[in-house]
Motif scaffolding. Structure first.
Motif, short mmCIF file in Angstrom:
data_model
loop_
_atom_site.label_atom_id
_atom_site.label_comp_id
_atom_site.label_asym_id
_atom_site.label_seq_id
_atom_site.Cartn_x
_atom_site.Cartn_y
_atom_site.Cartn_z
N ALA A 84 37.07 47.98 34.76
CA ALA A 84 37.69 49.05 35.56
C ALA A 84 36.69 50.18 35.81
O ALA A 84 36.61 50.71 36.93
N ILE A 87 34.22 49.19 38.47
CA ILE A 87 34.79 49.25 39.81
C ILE A 87 34.85 50.70 40.28
O ILE A 87 34.56 51.01 41.45
N GLU A 91 32.91 51.75 43.71
CA GLU A 91 33.56 52.38 44.85
C GLU A 91 32.96 53.77 45.12
O GLU A 91 32.82 54.18 46.28
N CYS A 203 29.26 42.65 38.04
CA CYS A 203 30.70 42.38 37.95
C CYS A 203 30.98 40.89 38.10
O CYS A 203 31.81 40.33 37.37
N TRP A 211 36.77 39.95 38.83
CA TRP A 211 36.04 40.27 40.06
C TRP A 211 36.63 39.49 41.23
O TRP A 211 36.80 40.05 42.33
N ARG A 213 39.69 38.45 41.56
CA ARG A 213 40.98 39.06 41.92
C ARG A 213 40.77 40.37 42.67
O ARG A 213 41.51 40.67 43.62
N TYR A 214 39.77 41.13 42.27
CA TYR A 214 39.50 42.40 42.96
C TYR A 214 39.07 42.14 44.39
O TYR A 214 39.49 42.86 45.32
N THR A 217 42.32 41.35 46.31
CA THR A 217 43.36 42.37 46.43
C THR A 217 42.81 43.77 46.69
O THR A 217 43.56 44.65 47.15
N GLU A 219 42.09 45.73 44.33
CA GLU A 219 42.62 46.56 43.24
C GLU A 219 42.27 45.96 41.89
O GLU A 219 41.95 44.76 41.78
N VAL A 220 42.32 46.81 40.86
CA VAL A 220 42.17 46.36 39.48
C VAL A 220 43.52 46.49 38.81
O VAL A 220 44.08 47.59 38.73
N GLU A 221 44.04 45.39 38.34
CA GLU A 221 45.37 45.40 37.72
C GLU A 221 45.39 46.31 36.50
O GLU A 221 44.57 46.20 35.60
#
Length: 278
Positions: A84, A87, A91, A203, A211, A213-214, A217, A219-221
């Motif tokens: 997290a 990320i 960003e 990452c 990574w 999944r990010y 989506t 997003e980070v769950e």
């Protein structure tokens, strides 16, 4: 007093310094090792004891103890929090692309602990351009001017503290300094600065599933939960005031003053690391 005579004195001081950094929020190696030494040595034969420089652990020894402490306390949650934080860094770096941002410190190395922030170096031609850019992004930030001695000279560093999902600290350098390889106060090695592509590769290598999944989506769950700040400040403890020598008692400090046991610059690293991080 020697580490050999007292059986692992350096390790005991390193472990206590690590605990102070993790639990009490002490954020400088020198401060933590001095507080730890005073606490441990003050209990020898019921009186205040002194230590030699050789009895004090290096920054690297404290870092290793700190990592072990964090692993035991957080387990697999720490790996998720590391992703997290990376990320958040990525960003932010994309948003700061005009200033050649570079990630350094614990988020890049993986040596995070509770309270770790994101440390970025930025290289604007003019500081005013950076501030205008931050305002245009709608970021909330504070500027801090830090003066310290480096290489026998006083130098000023501009630090910009940004409020985000996790705290971000920008250290501002001139563009020409992007080519330099400053050394870490922790191990004396050149600091590794990661650009955007390198952070993306990191990452993908260290967090393959998260990574992927990010990328799907964006997003980070559970990021908010992973990065939420501690709600309460640590309560006053028995370590408060340990850096203050007794007034007027004529005693020498229990441990060397800054610069006597280590490089005088390593109690504050303008190119951090926690981290932060011999």
């Amino acid at each position: 007093m020697s580490a050999e005579r007292f059986g692992g004195l350096r390790a005991r001081i390193a472990a206590e310094a690590a605990r102070l950094m993790y639990e009490e929020g002490v954020d400088q190696y020198f401060t933590a090792k001095r507080m730890a030494a005073k606490r441990i040595l003050g209990a020898v034969e019921g009186r205040r004891a002194r230590c030699r420089p050789a009895d004090l652990p290096s920054n690297g020894e404290i870092r290793e103890a700190l990592l072990l402490f964090a692993e035991r306390a957080e387990g697999s949650q720490r790996t998720r929090r590391l992703f997290a934080l990376r990320i958040v860094a990525l960003e932010a770096m994309r948003a700061l692309a005009p200033f050649s941002p570079r990630l350094i410190g614990s988020v890049s190395t993986g040596h995070i602990r509770r309270g770790s922030d994101v440390d970025l170096h930025v290289f604007p031609a003019h500081e005013e351009a950076l501030e205008r850019h931050l305002r245009a992004l709608g970021w909330t930030f504070d500027r801090e001017l830090v003066t310290l001695q480096k290489g026998g000279q006083l130098r000023e560093y501009v630090h910009v503290h940004v409020a985000d999902a996790a705290p971000i600290e920008l250290t501002v350098y001139a563009p020409r300094e992007l080519r330099l390889r400053p050394r870490s106060s922790t191990d004396g090695k050149p600091i590794v600065r990661l650009g955007i592509a390198a952070v993306e590769a990191l990452c993908a290598r260290d967090h393959r599933e998260a990574w992927a999944r990010y990328l799907e989506t964006g997003e980070v769950e559970g990021m908010d939960v992973l990065l939420e700040a501690d709600e309460d400040e640590p309560p006053p403890g028995p370590f408060d005031g340990l850096l203050e020598d007794g007034g007027g008692d004529g005693e020498a400090p229990a441990c060397p003053e800054p610069g006597e046991e280590d490089d005088p610059d390593q109690d504050y690293d303008p190119l951090p690391g926690f981290e932060g991080a011999a």
